[in-house]
Design a protein around this motif. Sequence first.
Motif, PDB file in Angstrom:
ATOM      1  N   GLU A   9       1.044  -0.875  -0.269  1.00 56.09           N
ATOM      2  CA  GLU A   9      -0.146  -0.125  -0.133  1.00 56.09           C
ATOM      3  C   GLU A   9       1.315   1.357   0.391  1.00 56.09           C
ATOM      4  N   LYS A  10       2.283   1.246   1.066  1.00 56.37           N
ATOM      5  CA  LYS A  10       2.587   2.397   1.123  1.00 56.37           C
ATOM      6  C   LYS A  10       3.260   2.514  -0.470  1.00 56.37           C
TER       7      LYS A  10
ATOM      8  N   PHE B  57       4.287   6.359  -0.847  1.00 52.82           N
ATOM      9  CA  PHE B  57       5.789   5.740  -0.558  1.00 52.82           C
ATOM     10  C   PHE B  57       7.069   6.462   0.358  1.00 52.82           C
TER      11      PHE B  57
END
Length: 555
Positions: free
Chosen positions: A119-120, A125
Amino acid sequence: MKTDIEIAHEAKLLPIKDVAAQIGISEDTLEPYGKYIAKIPYTTIDEERVKKSNLILVTAITPTKAGIGKTTVSIGLALGLAKIGKKAVLALREPSLGPCFGMKGGAAGGGYAQVLPMEKINLHFTGDFHAITAAHNMISALLDNYIYQHQSEGFSLKTVLWKRTMDVNDRNLRNIVTGIGPRTNGVTMESGFDITPASEIMAILCLAKDMDDLRRRIDNILLGIRHDGTAFTVRDMGVSGGICALLMEALNPNLVQTTENTPAFVHGGPFANIAHGCNTVIATRTAMTFGDYVITEAGFGADLGAEKFFDIKCRMSGLNPKLTVVVATTQGLKMHGGVALDDIKKPNADGLRKGFKNLDKHVRNMQSFGQTVVVCFNRYAFDTDEEMEIVRQHCKEIGVAFAENNAFMEGGTGAVELANVVVEQIANSPSEPVQFQYNDDDDVKTKVEKVARQIYGAGNVVFQSAALTKLKMIESLGYADFPVCIAKTQYSFSDDATKYGVPENFEFTIRDFVISAGAEMIVAIAGDIMRMPGLPKVPQAQKIDVVNGEITGLS
């Protein structure tokens, strides 16, 4: 089978310091972003260790709209190499929010072959994309301000070439007018937006070797043309230091891990259909410093990503892969064999065989760069053993190594065959030094024609009036020695997305050029390709949600 995000949530992640320790990176070197992500200073690169590492490129046949699975294969190969006791490290691109919320959803691999935390990685990120977007738009604002503040001194530009950027698919922003309203709102000008993966700042970050090189390239960005025909660059505004400050953290590569805790550097994210399609040189060299086998990927089919990987990235960096993996799927082969898109998941031996022309063309192209090729059959749940054996036998007939990848379903265990074949090929018949498709001193027109004819199979290459005008500008400004980056559809060798298989002797049209003087490449715009994509009728954004504190739909 469980969804990608369900598998990702169930994976047992190691603290990032333990992932780093596997490949000899000390904890005090890390710049952590939470528990499972860290930046690694690019100063850790050791050129002697880089020379000893085995670099492997993963590319593919011409993809379907659902893709071919290169990232899954790349991750799977790293998992397979680890399973057989090899020190493997990944070097991949960062996903863009455009595809994540548009057509494809997440872009961190799939099934049991993912980079995590997905997800990141798929969303914000470490902020690299935001830094690139901010740096690009800061230059836009500074340029507009420079023109506004110096107009009373008689300063103006005959042509403004620098646009704006954002990491969202937004067709309404392709062409805009700025500075509307009272005089204090600035000078009224036409402008527009490209998506962040097409930004020249993205290309510069991906090709720069260090901070000094980054600064030099930013200085050289061409912003516009003065009335006397000379270049106006970022250097002329004296702001390159401030732009470097915005990019200082983004220049360092990001360390994450796979579903089986294999180290992975994920850094940079240009698209291969509208940019050069490779992760950063810095990330690749960092991975090669710490890994005996380094797997990297070039976007879309080999005619796009792999050609640019060799003719641009390897030309500029001196990298030389030991082997290239060409990924094929039954769906892709059947599509190129003339099977209707609604039927490509169904068994069809005849359609499969007809699609081999597309595979063979990509294999020959990779061999023309001096590459040893392994064909990887990326297996899906609906594929049959009979179909896999047809592909295996064909590869035997054309004299290239073959291996199955089933990492999506089985993780590293499903990629052991691929890993063994790759290691054996590198040991016994590694690739030759890269053989480029054109020479540095070829003129830009010749470079485009060589790629179009030798790699794509074009007959006549047509340069429209805007492109011919830009060619004269390129020559007069001294940029003709730069490599070319052809922006075209990813769905065909041609510039027509509907021409599947291997079209031959077609007319290939270049409608314009974009001068990326800082990135030191010339982008040729072919056919109707857009540097700012639009959203589909049903965007992936409709499937993404937050449920009980967890993100869903990124798969």
